[in-house]
Design a protein around this motif. Sequence first.
Motif, mmCIF file in Angstrom:
data_model
loop_
_atom_site.group_PDB
_atom_site.id
_atom_site.type_symbol
_atom_site.label_atom_id
_atom_site.label_comp_id
_atom_site.label_asym_id
_atom_site.label_seq_id
_atom_site.Cartn_x
_atom_site.Cartn_y
_atom_site.Cartn_z
ATOM 1 N N HIS A 30 -1.556 7.455 6.434
ATOM 2 C CA HIS A 30 -2.287 6.198 6.331
ATOM 3 C C HIS A 30 -1.735 5.331 5.199
ATOM 4 C CE1 HIS A 30 -5.486 8.309 8.685
ATOM 5 N NE2 HIS A 30 -5.436 7.140 9.296
ATOM 6 N N VAL A 31 -1.414 5.942 4.070
ATOM 7 C CA VAL A 31 -0.857 5.177 2.946
ATOM 8 C C VAL A 31 0.479 4.562 3.346
ATOM 9 C CG1 VAL A 31 0.103 5.383 0.623
ATOM 10 C CG2 VAL A 31 -2.063 6.460 1.153
ATOM 11 N N TYR A 32 1.339 5.357 3.984
ATOM 12 C CA TYR A 32 2.633 4.836 4.415
ATOM 13 C C TYR A 32 2.466 3.688 5.404
ATOM 14 C CZ TYR A 32 6.337 7.673 2.403
ATOM 15 O OH TYR A 32 7.240 8.209 1.553
ATOM 16 N N SER A 33 1.672 3.901 6.445
ATOM 17 C CA SER A 33 1.564 2.876 7.482
ATOM 18 C C SER A 33 0.891 1.609 6.953
ATOM 19 C CB SER A 33 0.815 3.419 8.695
ATOM 20 O OG SER A 33 -0.489 3.804 8.338
ATOM 21 N N PHE A 34 -0.169 1.736 6.152
ATOM 22 C CA PHE A 34 -0.839 0.547 5.633
ATOM 23 C C PHE A 34 0.052 -0.209 4.656
ATOM 24 C CE2 PHE A 34 -3.485 -1.666 2.549
ATOM 25 C CZ PHE A 34 -4.200 -2.486 3.393
ATOM 26 N N ILE A 69 9.936 0.468 1.059
ATOM 27 C CA ILE A 69 9.591 1.777 1.613
ATOM 28 C C ILE A 69 9.796 2.877 0.577
ATOM 29 C CG2 ILE A 69 10.283 3.493 3.334
ATOM 30 C CD1 ILE A 69 10.843 1.153 5.224
ATOM 31 N N LEU A 70 10.848 2.788 -0.212
ATOM 32 C CA LEU A 70 11.174 3.865 -1.137
ATOM 33 C C LEU A 70 10.466 3.761 -2.484
ATOM 34 C CD1 LEU A 70 14.983 4.189 -0.456
ATOM 35 C CD2 LEU A 70 13.148 5.649 0.386
ATOM 36 N N PRO A 74 5.486 5.261 -2.642
ATOM 37 C CA PRO A 74 5.188 6.306 -3.628
ATOM 38 C C PRO A 74 4.334 5.804 -4.796
ATOM 39 C CG PRO A 74 7.476 6.394 -3.040
ATOM 40 C CD PRO A 74 6.922 5.163 -2.415
ATOM 41 N N ALA A 75 4.487 4.533 -5.166
ATOM 42 C CA ALA A 75 3.624 3.994 -6.220
ATOM 43 C C ALA A 75 2.166 3.986 -5.764
ATOM 44 C CB ALA A 75 4.073 2.588 -6.597
#
Length: 96
Positions: A30-34, A69-70, A74-75
């Motif tokens: 969810h964090v990645y997609s949002f 993305i990178l 992660p932040a």
Amino acid sequence: MVGLGLIVFALLFNVIAFFVNKLNYKQLAHVYSFSVAFALIFDLFVNFSFQGYWYFENELLWDGLAAMILLVVPANIVFLNWYPFNTSLKKVYPMG
């Protein structure tokens, strides 16, 4: 062109973010997609509404996507890992 410093920092930051991770796999997805969807929607809005990007070049800059993305995702993961969900904001940030 993505610089060597960005690649090294991104790898190091991703390792740190996933090493201290308390989130499960669904929350990470969810964090990645949002994060990626919100950043892309914001970039499209700024570009088409205000012509705010591509000042020097009139093409898509893939370096910005790689950095988003990178580094941004992660932040967000590190922020959510250390966010005090179970305490009151008055205890975390006392006023006066």
